[in-house]
Structure formats: C-alpha cells, structure tokens
Design an enzyme around this catalytic site. Structure first.
Site, PDB file in Angstrom:
ATOM      1  N   GLU A 104      -0.233  -8.129   5.433  1.00  0.00           N
ATOM      2  CA  GLU A 104       0.179  -8.199   6.847  1.00  0.00           C
ATOM      3  C   GLU A 104      -1.019  -8.237   7.796  1.00  0.00           C
ATOM      4  O   GLU A 104      -0.859  -8.473   8.982  1.00  0.00           O
ATOM      5  CB  GLU A 104       1.105  -7.014   7.188  1.00  0.00           C
ATOM      6  N   HIS A 151      -2.974  -5.195   1.858  1.00  0.00           N
ATOM      7  CA  HIS A 151      -2.228  -5.393   3.113  1.00  0.00           C
ATOM      8  C   HIS A 151      -2.148  -6.865   3.497  1.00  0.00           C
ATOM      9  O   HIS A 151      -2.913  -7.314   4.358  1.00  0.00           O
ATOM     10  CB  HIS A 151      -2.926  -4.632   4.242  1.00  0.00           C
ATOM     11  N   CYS A 195       0.827  -1.210   0.000  1.00  0.00           N
ATOM     12  CA  CYS A 195       0.000   0.000   0.000  1.00  0.00           C
ATOM     13  C   CYS A 195       0.869   1.272   0.000  1.00  0.00           C
ATOM     14  O   CYS A 195       1.462   1.595  -1.032  1.00  0.00           O
ATOM     15  CB  CYS A 195      -0.995  -0.046   1.151  1.00  0.00           C
ATOM     16  N   ARG A 201      -2.688   7.341  -6.029  1.00  0.00           N
ATOM     17  CA  ARG A 201      -3.008   7.239  -4.596  1.00  0.00           C
ATOM     18  C   ARG A 201      -4.510   7.289  -4.367  1.00  0.00           C
ATOM     19  O   ARG A 201      -5.226   7.975  -5.098  1.00  0.00           O
ATOM     20  CB  ARG A 201      -2.385   8.408  -3.826  1.00  0.00           C
TER      21      ARG A 201
HETATM   22  N1  GLN Z   1      -3.537   6.318   1.062  1.00  0.00           N
HETATM   23  C1  GLN Z   1      -2.287   6.025   1.722  1.00  0.00           C
HETATM   24  C2  GLN Z   1      -1.132   6.782   1.099  1.00  0.00           C
HETATM   25  O1  GLN Z   1      -1.284   7.512   0.192  1.00  0.00           O
HETATM   26  C3  GLN Z   1      -1.976   4.561   1.687  1.00  0.00           C
HETATM   27  C4  GLN Z   1      -2.976   3.799   2.526  1.00  0.00           C
HETATM   28  C5  GLN Z   1      -2.453   2.591   3.184  1.00  0.00           C
HETATM   29  O2  GLN Z   1      -1.233   2.323   3.231  1.00  0.00           O
HETATM   30  N2  GLN Z   1      -3.350   1.859   3.751  1.00  0.00           N
HETATM   31  O3  GLN Z   1      -0.027   6.640   1.556  1.00  0.00           O
END
Ligand code: GLN
Length: 207
Positions: free
Chosen positions: A188, A186, A83, A112
């Site tokens: 994790e 994710h 992410c 993003r």
């Molecule tokens: N939107 C977040 C960013 O731009 C990422 C979100 C996340 O890691 N869950 O860093």
C-alpha cells in the site's frame, strides 16, 4: 463472486487505512472502511492493514468485531493482510503478546518484528508469484516473516538469502491459502497496485 466492481472493506481500527483504501480503489474495487459488524457483513472481501497487531487485536475486541470477523473468515471471506494484518490472520504469532488474538485464517506461524534483529526497516525487489511484470519493490517496516507454512499454503514471495546481512537465510514474506493473501511488507505504500489487483481478482473469484 463475480461483480465487476466488488466492495472491499479495509479494517479501519488502526494503521495505514487511507493508503489501503486508495490502492484498493485503484485496483478496481469500491473500498469502504470497516469498524462495525454491520459494515463487515456488507463487504465482499477485507483488507487488514499494516500497523500494530497487538493494538488491532485489542480494538477488534473493543469494537466487537473479533467473533464476527472469525465467523466470516471461516465462511470463506476473501482477506488480504499486510504486515500487522498478516500477523492477525496467522494461526500463531511468535514473539507476540500472550493476550494477542489470532484469526487463524492462514495455516502459518509468523515471527513478529523478525527482521528487527538485523535491521528495523529495509526495501527489496521481489519476484512475486501471480504478479506479472517487473519485480515488486517491497517495503518492510518492523516486519514479520513466515517461520512455518502448512501444506495448503502457497509461498508467493521470499526475501533471498543475504550474505550482506550476516548470511541471513531466505525468508518467506508472502503467502496465499485459498481466498486469503498476506504479505509481510506494505504494497500500500509504494504506489504499485499489482498486489491489490491480485487481491481484487481473488475477491472476484478470478485468481
Ligand atoms: N511489528 C508490527 C506488529 O507486530 C507490524 C509492523 C507493521 O505493520 N508495519 O504488529
């Protein structure tokens, strides 16, 4: 690198560090938090966690890790970003902050908070190249997607087209380029360590 139990760092500036440390251990590596350049120089691979890429970008500068990390990545350090970590590893981030740093370790352009226009968070079962067994349950939280991938980039997983979400088209959400792996979701957070196992195999030079 073919240590039986490699040392894998988790960038510990911000984000879900504890979860990655636990999963990396379960996946067969010795996991250590990384906050300083001296710690970075000791690891065989590095995980960049989920969190907030703009904050992590700023903290990389504050902790004087930005250039050392770029240097190690250029020299072939295996890395796995989830992410926000994927956003940092990308060549370019759309809808980022103008002062946000890119590590440029993956020839991808990410957007993003891309799914946010449809829904902030969602879960999906994905086929994932390199991960055997049942589809992978993926959790997306304000996730990016990969808008463009260069020729050397292997697409490992995509969210399929979804007529339920206003005809949302398929989107790339996991990639690999050489020793660098990234997921928009994710792994994790789900207790399924198969993606971390794949990364540890990459670190060992076995995948
Ligand atoms: N939107 C977040 C960013 O731009 C990422 C979100 C996340 O890691 N869950 O860093």
């Amino acid at each position: 690198m073919s240590k039986a139990r490699p040392v894998v760092g988790v960038l510990a500036l911000q984000g879900d560090v504890a979860e990655h440390l636990a999963m990396t251990e379960r996946a067969g590596a010795t996991a250590v938090p990384v906050r300083r350049a001296a710690e970075l120089s000791e690891v065989d691979g590095l995980v960049l966690p989920g969190g907030e890429s703009t904050t992590m970008s700023r903290l990389l500068e504050t902790f004087e890790l930005l250039e050392p990390l770029r240097e190690r990545l250029r020299a072939g350090l295996p890395a796995f970003g989830s992410c926000a970590g994927m956003i940092l590893l990308a060549r370019q981030a759309l809808d980022g902050r103008p002062d946000q740093h890119q590590l440029d370790a993956l020839d991808i352009v990410v957007r993003r908070n891309a799914f946010g226009r449809q829904v902030d968070s969602f879960e999906e079962d994905l086929e994932f190249t390199g991960v055997d067994g049942a589809p992978l349950h993926a959790v997306f939280i304000r996730a990016p997607w990969v808008e463009k991938a260069g020729q050397g980039v292997e697409v490992l997983a995509s969210v399929p087209e979804d007529p339920g979400r206003a005809g949302a088209p398929a989107r790339i959400v996991a990639v690999r380029q050489g020793m660098v792996l990234a997921t928009a979701f994710h792994p994790e957070l789900t207790g399924d360590e198969r993606v971390h196992r794949l990364f540890v195999r990459i670190v060992r030079g076995q995948a």
